[in-house]
Enzyme design. Sequence first.
Site, PDB file in Angstrom:
ATOM      1  N   ALA A  16      -1.114  11.313 -18.100  1.00  0.00           N
ATOM      2  CA  ALA A  16      -1.826  12.555 -17.768  1.00  0.00           C
ATOM      3  C   ALA A  16      -3.153  12.218 -17.123  1.00  0.00           C
ATOM      4  CB  ALA A  16      -2.050  13.400 -19.029  1.00  0.00           C
ATOM      5  N   GLY A  17      -3.248  12.527 -15.818  1.00  0.00           N
ATOM      6  CA  GLY A  17      -4.491  12.324 -15.098  1.00  0.00           C
ATOM      7  C   GLY A  17      -5.003  13.657 -14.597  1.00  0.00           C
ATOM      8  N   THR A  39     -14.428   4.905 -18.299  1.00  0.00           N
ATOM      9  CA  THR A  39     -15.656   4.233 -17.890  1.00  0.00           C
ATOM     10  C   THR A  39     -16.641   4.226 -19.051  1.00  0.00           C
ATOM     11  OG1 THR A  39     -15.342   4.959 -15.609  1.00  0.00           O
ATOM     12  CG2 THR A  39     -17.556   4.266 -16.225  1.00  0.00           C
ATOM     13  N   ARG A  72     -25.264  -9.338  16.486  1.00  0.00           N
ATOM     14  CA  ARG A  72     -24.111 -10.061  17.042  1.00  0.00           C
ATOM     15  C   ARG A  72     -24.144 -10.011  18.567  1.00  0.00           C
ATOM     16  NH1 ARG A  72     -20.262 -13.971  16.079  1.00  0.00           N
ATOM     17  NH2 ARG A  72     -18.333 -13.484  17.198  1.00  0.00           N
ATOM     18  N   GLN A  95     -20.797   0.097  25.521  1.00  0.00           N
ATOM     19  CA  GLN A  95     -20.533   1.515  25.306  1.00  0.00           C
ATOM     20  C   GLN A  95     -19.465   1.742  24.247  1.00  0.00           C
ATOM     21  OE1 GLN A  95     -18.632   3.975  28.439  1.00  0.00           O
ATOM     22  NE2 GLN A  95     -20.477   5.253  28.326  1.00  0.00           N
ATOM     23  N   ILE A 146     -16.396  -3.008  13.488  1.00  0.00           N
ATOM     24  CA  ILE A 146     -17.548  -3.470  14.263  1.00  0.00           C
ATOM     25  C   ILE A 146     -17.896  -4.907  13.906  1.00  0.00           C
ATOM     26  CG2 ILE A 146     -20.054  -3.116  14.548  1.00  0.00           C
ATOM     27  CD1 ILE A 146     -19.419  -0.069  14.354  1.00  0.00           C
ATOM     28  N   HIS A 147     -17.678  -5.295  12.659  1.00  0.00           N
ATOM     29  CA  HIS A 147     -17.918  -6.679  12.248  1.00  0.00           C
ATOM     30  C   HIS A 147     -16.836  -7.634  12.748  1.00  0.00           C
ATOM     31  CE1 HIS A 147     -20.973  -5.090   9.512  1.00  0.00           C
ATOM     32  NE2 HIS A 147     -21.274  -6.307   9.137  1.00  0.00           N
ATOM     33  N   GLY A 148     -15.711  -7.079  13.193  1.00  0.00           N
ATOM     34  CA  GLY A 148     -14.622  -7.948  13.628  1.00  0.00           C
ATOM     35  C   GLY A 148     -14.078  -8.755  12.461  1.00  0.00           C
ATOM     36  N   GLU A 158     -12.198  12.200 -10.023  1.00  0.00           N
ATOM     37  CA  GLU A 158     -12.577  13.606 -10.226  1.00  0.00           C
ATOM     38  C   GLU A 158     -11.601  14.566  -9.539  1.00  0.00           C
ATOM     39  OE1 GLU A 158     -14.763  14.175 -12.350  1.00  0.00           O
ATOM     40  OE2 GLU A 158     -15.819  12.290 -12.471  1.00  0.00           O
TER      41      GLU A 158
END
Length: 385
Positions: free
Chosen positions: A129-130, A157, A270, A281, A338-340, A364
Amino acid sequence: MDFQLDEDQREFRAVLRDFVDREIIPVAREWEQSGRYPTEIVDGMREMGLFGMTIPEEYGGLDLDPVSFALVFEEIARGWMGIAGILGSHSLACRMIAMRGTEEQKRKYLPDLAAGVRRTGIGLTEPDAGTDLQGIRTTATLDGDHYVVNGTKMWITNARYADPLPVLVKTDPSTSPAHKGMSVLLVDSSLEGYRVTKDIPKLGYKGTESCEVVLDNVRVPRENLLGGVEGKGMQHALSALEWGRVNIAARSVGIAQRAHDEAFAYARQRRAFNQAIADFQAIQLQLGNLSTQVQAARLMAYWAADAVRKGRADGETGMAKIFCSEVALAASIDAMKIHGGYGYSTEYEVERLYRDSILMSIGEGTNDVLRTLVAKSVLRGETAL
């Protein structure tokens, strides 16, 4: 409409931001990877009074307004989302006790909870049951002056630190509809038969534990029935989860903001083809979209928090949780792109942001379930657009 924080909120955010920059960001990656519990960070949050943010001042708390409450989770999650979890369940349980508890229960628990001497969480979810809380199987049978509690709770938690743990139970399993037979008991961790049996391994959301809690013939004093009346458990839980959706929306904004910051910093640093990749761009298109989505999510979170201040806001908080959580995931993926190749490395922050963001669409209430809640709220005219 005023889309600005007031002066007190801006000053509060500055204090939070300084704490996160000094105490959390420098150690988050190392401690998360080593599995080290963030004791020093918890002590710092205790000193700031953050464990009392949903507790009235008369019991030693800060009694924050919902927008300031959101600011806490946005800023903490910007540093390390798992740390926000330590405050999250605690603050929701404290609010539930403050709003629904008897005066005796408030005097007994709230001062120590506000000071961080005690900590707490919420025992709702079970193995079967969640989202469907009416399907819980944990029972509490009245035997004289005590309830005898039997059942298992999952994904709890703060389980190893919670004292008491508010536990959703069925005091009358035969009642239909089921929610009318549900109650919340404040279970002290020292009671015989109460056991935290294991920590559940997780993809992300490190820093705080998520545990299985077994209740085996635990005898809970009758005076620990939240509010002193049976059959109100579902109402108690749902009132806490409304603030919980603000919590998750704000955490999502924090993750998205950190992904944004990491993406911009890396794009400036970078170089490729003799120039910073931020000058291309194609990268600018991604960065521009990222900035736009983060700010939209932030405004949505604050709007929902302000709606809570004015009263019941299921639709608004549902919308914010859905939108902000999906922005967090998209932002973390864009930052990784973007970090590749480096975005896939544990030496950079963005892979942790990605792992933490996934939970935001689940916690939640799953987003698809919340979409139905939002639709019903609008259909009933409770949420005006």
